[in-house]
Enzyme design. Structure first.
Site, PDB file in Angstrom:
ATOM      1  N   HIS A   1       0.815  -1.211   0.000  1.00  0.00           N
ATOM      2  CA  HIS A   1       0.000   0.000   0.000  1.00  0.00           C
ATOM      3  C   HIS A   1       0.850   1.264   0.000  1.00  0.00           C
ATOM      4  CE1 HIS A   1      -3.553  -2.398   0.510  1.00  0.00           C
ATOM      5  NE2 HIS A   1      -3.165  -2.864   1.689  1.00  0.00           N
TER       6      HIS A   1
ATOM      7  N   GLU B   1      -5.386 -12.168   7.391  1.00  0.00           N
ATOM      8  CA  GLU B   1      -6.246 -10.982   7.380  1.00  0.00           C
ATOM      9  C   GLU B   1      -7.621 -11.253   6.786  1.00  0.00           C
ATOM     10  OE1 GLU B   1      -4.166  -8.014   5.026  1.00  0.00           O
ATOM     11  OE2 GLU B   1      -3.145  -9.589   3.903  1.00  0.00           O
TER      12      GLU B   1
ATOM     13  N   ASP C   1      -7.852  -5.151   7.791  1.00  0.00           N
ATOM     14  CA  ASP C   1      -8.497  -6.081   6.867  1.00  0.00           C
ATOM     15  C   ASP C   1      -9.248  -7.173   7.617  1.00  0.00           C
ATOM     16  OD1 ASP C   1      -8.038  -5.467   4.002  1.00  0.00           O
ATOM     17  OD2 ASP C   1      -5.947  -5.469   4.601  1.00  0.00           O
TER      18      ASP C   1
END
Length: 256
Positions: free
Chosen positions: A43, A148, A174
Site C-alpha cells: 500500500h 487478514e 483487513d
C-alpha cells in the site's frame, strides 16, 4: 543479533512502517530508535529500486530491514532477500497453497526453490563465505504470512504447518472488514480480539512467530500478553503528525 535470533529469544521488537520511497526518508526513520524498519510495497510507495537503496540505510542505523511485498509478488520476496532484507511479509496468504508458494521463494533447497544470487545481501550482512551463507540463510531470513481474511483464519493450521513459513502477521484492519462481512473497518474491534488471541496462541504452539500491525500503540501491551512479539507501528505520516502536534502545542503554550 539477527531479527530471527531476537524473536527466537522471545524479545519484543517494534517496527517502523516506511511508505515513502526515498532513501533519505528511510535513513531518517531508521534513526528514530525502532528495532525494525519495514519497507511497504503493498500500500506504500516503495518499489524495487527504493528497497534496494533503502536497506543499507536501515542496516547502517543498526535496525533490521523487513519488506512487505505486494499481493502475490513472491518473485519480489526473493529479490528483497537478495537486496539484504532479513524478513519478508506476504499479504493475503489465504491457503496452504499460497504459503507453499511463498516459502518456495524464500528458502534455498531443500526447503524451497530460492535461486542463488545474494550479490547485495552477503556484503551488506558482512558475510564473506558463500558456504556459510548457504548453510545459515534459511534460518536467518523470515517468511511471514499475513492472516487478514476468514479464509486465512480457517486455513491457519495448514499455513503454519508449511515448512519454510516462520510466522504470521495479523492485519487487523483487513481482519475487521472480514470479521464484519464488510460492514466496518476497526483495527481495535473488540469482538474480534478473541480470534486474534487465538491466532497468537496457535502460532506459538506451532513453534512460530506471532506478529501484528498496531494502529493504537496502547494496544501493544495487550497483544504482548496474547503472545505477539513483533509490533508494526504507524508510518512516517503519523510520526510527523504526532511530533509536529507536540512541537506546535509546546511552542504556542510557551507564549502564554
Amino acid at each position: 543479533m539477527s531479527l530471527a535470533a531476537r524473536l527466537k529469544a522471545d524479545e519484543a521488537v517494534l517496527s517502523a512502517w516506511s511508505t515513502i520511497p526515498d532513501s533519505l526518508v528511510v535513513e531518517t526513520v531508521a534513526g528514530l530508535g525502532f528495532d525494525v524498519v519495514t519497507l511497504e510495497m503493498q500500500h506504500g510507495g516503495h518499489h524495487e529500486d527504493s528497497v534496494l537503496r533503502g536497506i543499507p540505510a536501515i542496516r547502517q542505523a543498526g535496525a533490521h530491514p523487513v519488506v512487505r511485498i505486494p499481493v502475490g509478488r513472491f518473485d519480489m520476496a526473493s529479490r528483497a532477500l537478495d537486496f539484504g532484507a532479513e524478513a519478508v511479509i506476504a499479504p493475503m496468504v489465504n491457503s496452504a497453497e499460497d504459503a507453499r508458494a511463498f516459502a518456495a521463494a524464500m528458502k534455498y533447497p531443500p526447503v524451497g526453490m530460492r535461486s542463488w544470487g545474494p550479490t547485495f545481501a552477503m556484503p551488506r550482512a558482512g558475510e564473506t563465505s558463500a558456504q556459510q551463507w548457504l548453510e545459515t540463510a534459511n534460518g536467518q531470513t523470515l517468511a511471514i504470512a499475513m492472516i487478514e481474511t476468514r479464509q486465512a483464519l480457517d486455513a491457519l493450521d495448514d499455513i503454519l504447518a508449511v515448512e519454510g513459513i516462520d510466522g504470521v502477521l495479523v492485519g487487523p484492519s483487513d481482519f475487521s472488514i472480514a470479521w464484519t462481512d464488510g460492514r466496518k473497518v476497526d483495527p481495535a474491534l473488540e469482538e474480534m480480539m478473541p480470534a486474534i488471541a487465538d491466532i497468537a496462541a496457535r502460532t506459538r504452539a506451532a513453534g512460530k512467530h506471532a506478529t501484528i500491525y498496531v494502529v493504537d500503540p496502547r494496544l501493544v501491551g495487550r497483544y504482548h500478553a496474547m503472545g505477539f512479539r513483533f509490533f508494526a507501528l504507524g508510518s512516517e505520516a503519523s510520526y510527523m503528525a504526532k511530533g509536529a502536534t507536540s512541537l506546535i502545542e509546546t511552542a504556542r503554550n510557551s507564549i502564554g
